[in-house]
Design a protein around this motif. Structure first.
Motif, PDB file in Angstrom:
ATOM      1  N   ALA A  48     -10.380   2.399  -3.782  1.00 48.02           N
ATOM      2  CA  ALA A  48     -10.038   3.004  -2.495  1.00 48.02           C
ATOM      3  C   ALA A  48      -9.649   1.880  -1.539  1.00 48.02           C
ATOM      4  CB  ALA A  48     -11.229   3.764  -1.939  1.00 48.02           C
ATOM      5  N   ARG A  49      -9.093   2.269  -0.397  1.00 46.30           N
ATOM      6  CA  ARG A  49      -8.859   1.253   0.626  1.00 46.30           C
ATOM      7  C   ARG A  49      -9.021   1.856   2.019  1.00 46.30           C
ATOM      8  NH1 ARG A  49      -3.631   2.467  -1.243  1.00 46.30           N
ATOM      9  NH2 ARG A  49      -2.044   2.801   0.351  1.00 46.30           N
ATOM     10  N   ALA A  50      -9.454   1.014   2.934  1.00 48.67           N
ATOM     11  CA  ALA A  50      -9.529   1.383   4.353  1.00 48.67           C
ATOM     12  C   ALA A  50      -8.439   0.600   5.055  1.00 48.67           C
ATOM     13  CB  ALA A  50     -10.892   1.019   4.923  1.00 48.67           C
ATOM     14  N   ILE A  51      -7.561   1.319   5.755  1.00 41.22           N
ATOM     15  CA  ILE A  51      -6.390   0.723   6.401  1.00 41.22           C
ATOM     16  C   ILE A  51      -6.658   0.646   7.905  1.00 41.22           C
ATOM     17  CG2 ILE A  51      -3.912   1.036   6.825  1.00 41.22           C
ATOM     18  CD1 ILE A  51      -3.898   2.736   4.173  1.00 41.22           C
ATOM     19  N   ILE A  52      -6.616  -0.582   8.452  1.00 38.50           N
ATOM     20  CA  ILE A  52      -6.908  -0.768   9.879  1.00 38.50           C
ATOM     21  C   ILE A  52      -5.717  -1.447  10.550  1.00 38.50           C
ATOM     22  CG2 ILE A  52      -8.636  -1.565  11.522  1.00 38.50           C
ATOM     23  CD1 ILE A  52     -10.533  -2.100   9.333  1.00 38.50           C
ATOM     24  N   PRO A  53      -5.161  -0.821  11.588  1.00 41.90           N
ATOM     25  CA  PRO A  53      -4.029  -1.442  12.281  1.00 41.90           C
ATOM     26  C   PRO A  53      -4.416  -2.796  12.894  1.00 41.90           C
ATOM     27  CG  PRO A  53      -4.298   0.845  12.965  1.00 41.90           C
ATOM     28  CD  PRO A  53      -5.501   0.497  12.136  1.00 41.90           C
ATOM     29  N   LYS A  54      -3.447  -3.716  12.940  1.00 40.19           N
ATOM     30  CA  LYS A  54      -3.702  -5.026  13.544  1.00 40.19           C
ATOM     31  C   LYS A  54      -3.937  -4.939  15.046  1.00 40.19           C
ATOM     32  CE  LYS A  54      -1.235  -7.911  10.250  1.00 40.19           C
ATOM     33  NZ  LYS A  54      -0.049  -8.767  10.030  1.00 40.19           N
ATOM     34  N   THR A  55      -3.563  -3.824  15.633  1.00 39.83           N
ATOM     35  CA  THR A  55      -3.869  -3.655  17.058  1.00 39.83           C
ATOM     36  C   THR A  55      -5.374  -3.543  17.287  1.00 39.83           C
ATOM     37  OG1 THR A  55      -3.523  -1.300  16.696  1.00 39.83           O
ATOM     38  CG2 THR A  55      -1.715  -2.523  17.698  1.00 39.83           C
ATOM     39  N   LEU A  56      -6.134  -3.282  16.219  1.00 41.35           N
ATOM     40  CA  LEU A  56      -7.575  -3.049  16.391  1.00 41.35           C
ATOM     41  C   LEU A  56      -8.447  -4.214  15.949  1.00 41.35           C
ATOM     42  CD1 LEU A  56      -7.656   0.639  15.157  1.00 41.35           C
ATOM     43  CD2 LEU A  56      -7.780  -0.152  17.515  1.00 41.35           C
ATOM     44  N   VAL A  57      -8.036  -4.932  14.912  1.00 41.51           N
ATOM     45  CA  VAL A  57      -8.860  -6.037  14.416  1.00 41.51           C
ATOM     46  C   VAL A  57      -7.982  -7.259  14.163  1.00 41.51           C
ATOM     47  CG1 VAL A  57     -10.557  -4.538  13.269  1.00 41.51           C
ATOM     48  CG2 VAL A  57      -8.577  -5.379  11.985  1.00 41.51           C
ATOM     49  N   THR A  58      -8.609  -8.436  14.205  1.00 40.90           N
ATOM     50  CA  THR A  58      -7.927  -9.659  13.782  1.00 40.90           C
ATOM     51  C   THR A  58      -8.477 -10.035  12.413  1.00 40.90           C
ATOM     52  OG1 THR A  58      -9.617 -11.120  14.690  1.00 40.90           O
ATOM     53  CG2 THR A  58      -7.853 -10.443  16.185  1.00 40.90           C
TER      54      THR A  58
END
Lengths: 300, 300
Positions: free
Chosen positions: A281-291
């Motif tokens: 599986a994968r969790a996709i996090i926008p770069k606007t939210l995390v570095t």
């Protein structure tokens, strides 16, 4: 530039394997790779009974990356993926998401031409990716068919040209290997195989010292994906969710409760593959939210 | 145009519920809907212990669609979704993908303004969707919180404005109901809630006679998604895969083996939500590969 030929491969990730090549961070390196079936399928008439299953899922390597030490991150820039002009796909009773259906073993050859994959009169745009990519675990050995924290057979479509992969380093030199190119695959990899193809990968390594992700991370233009795996897809999804919530807590200084809430609206959960010994599986996090830094843990 | 107010709702899908309104195919109808928590959370200080959990997950309806009979397809055009200017999100110990972590019950109010959802200083573009939408099963009753073949709490982000939903009809009139709007949600719905919001849905029904899908189907511009559910995410994924492979067999005249192979490269498997009493998956098939007719089964 160094070139590692496809005969120099392993069927497991292990600190016991002797490196076949040494590279410095920043150096360009090309890995030639076998297809996942070890090139044993020459035509659609090749009987599956003739296949030597001990010769599948070979990964070219291991490559010793100078300066890599336990607790570091191996950064892998996937600069290019070239694939051969024909690939193979197969179904094997018992294998894949519908493995317990009644069906016959079958092999199909797909031509790859002008950026298109030809399948029975259909033409699909090629989207080459690396199925197996990883480093040696701290001890023991993990078959190349199995994904885990070290990478391995993640079969994630995002591990593509121009992606950057972050792998935790467990042993000196990292002992990186990769193979199992797919000319095209979709999330899920329903039947267990994709368009399996031999080819070449152009890579450049770099290191982040003294910190590392808990699970492999892929970076694309606008997001990070955290790649997890477990025999149970629910558990793989849970692992990915945990990683994402921890990253949001670090990124925003939020307590668990707030990051957990935000996970429902800011984190996208997806399936890499539902079929391997461990599903992914994968969790996709926008770069606007995390570095990137929010995704790495300091080592001792 | 008919308007059904949000007080006219049910907490289960059942043939025993008396219709609150009758519509003809082609007629426009507006459903006003409560938020999933029944509007009981007025502020972030509302203690979760004060919530009457028998008053959550209300769906407005049921609506009797004239001419709908068992074995037909109810086609639902989602012409518009309007949401209120504030929504609520909550975490409840024990609930959600990370429900067994240690944390406190918490409530958060999110303002919705100029098309943006405001969450703790972050501004996310609103993407309104319908969480619960379905028809009555043939007998018994299914709580509105549970997704299944009849639809229900599918929490699929694709059930959005301009989507078309295809639901199998089990009883005369279909007995349609919908509610549980989300101003925004991501695939997975990690914490079990999203930005839960009251609002209004503008719908138009039509019928396809004497054939129906086995599971609900959403149509967007370029693809169909088959929505399945099971307590086990692996099984939900398997159900979606089976449906997709069957559709490819019908569309292309392929034997199982060929459709199964193609599933790895032409069908994308995704997660709707990993949290409800039944978890939800979907198989996404481009319209270049199948027609609607390939997704429907003739009834007796």
């Amino acid at each position: 530039m160094k070139v590692v030929t496809k005969d120099k491969g392993v069927y497991s990730f292990s600190p016991a394997h002797k490196p076949v090549e040494y590279v410095k961070p920043g150096e360009l390196i090309i890995l030639e790779t076998e297809d996942a079936v070890g090139g044993q399928i020459k035509s659609e008439d090749t009987p599956l009974e003739s296949i030597d299953w001990s010769r599948v899922n070979k990964a070219t390597g291991p490559i010793y990356v100078e300066g890599a030490e336990k607790g570091d991150t191996l950064v892998v820039d996937i600069l290019d993926i070239e694939v051969a002009d024909r690939g193979v796909i197969l179904v094997v009773p018992g294998a894949g998401i519908l493995g317990d259906s009644k069906f016959e073993p079958r092999v199909k050859i797909a031509e790859i031409r002008d950026g298109l994959v030809l399948f029975d009169g259909l033409r699909l745009p090629m989207r080459p990716m690396i199925g197996t990519i990883g480093v040696a675990p701290e001890k023991g050995e993990i078959p190349t068919a199995t994904p885990h924290r070290h990478g391995g057979n993640m079969d994630c479509v995002e591990v593509m040209r121009s992606a950057r992969l972050y792998l935790p380093v467990f042993v000196d030199g990292a002992l990186f290997a990769a193979g199992d190119l797919h000319a095209i695959q979709e999330d899920g990899e329903l039947c267990v195989a994709s368009i399996e193809v031999e080819g070449r990968i152009l890579l450049r390594f770099s290191l982040i010292k003294h910190k590392a992700p808990e699970w492999p991370i892929v970076e694309l233009d606008d997001h990070y994906s955290i790649l997890t795996a477990d025999e149970d897809l629910d558990k793989a999804v849970k692992l990915a969710s945990e990683q994402a919530v921890k990253a949001l807590m670090r990124a925003k200084g939020w307590p668990f409760e707030k990051a957990y809430m935000f996970g429902s609206i800011g984190v996208k959960l997806a399936i890499n593959q539902g079929v391997d010994p461990k599903k992914g599986a994968r969790a996709i996090i926008p770069k606007t939210l995390v570095t990137l830094n929010d995704l790495l843990i300091e080592s001792d």
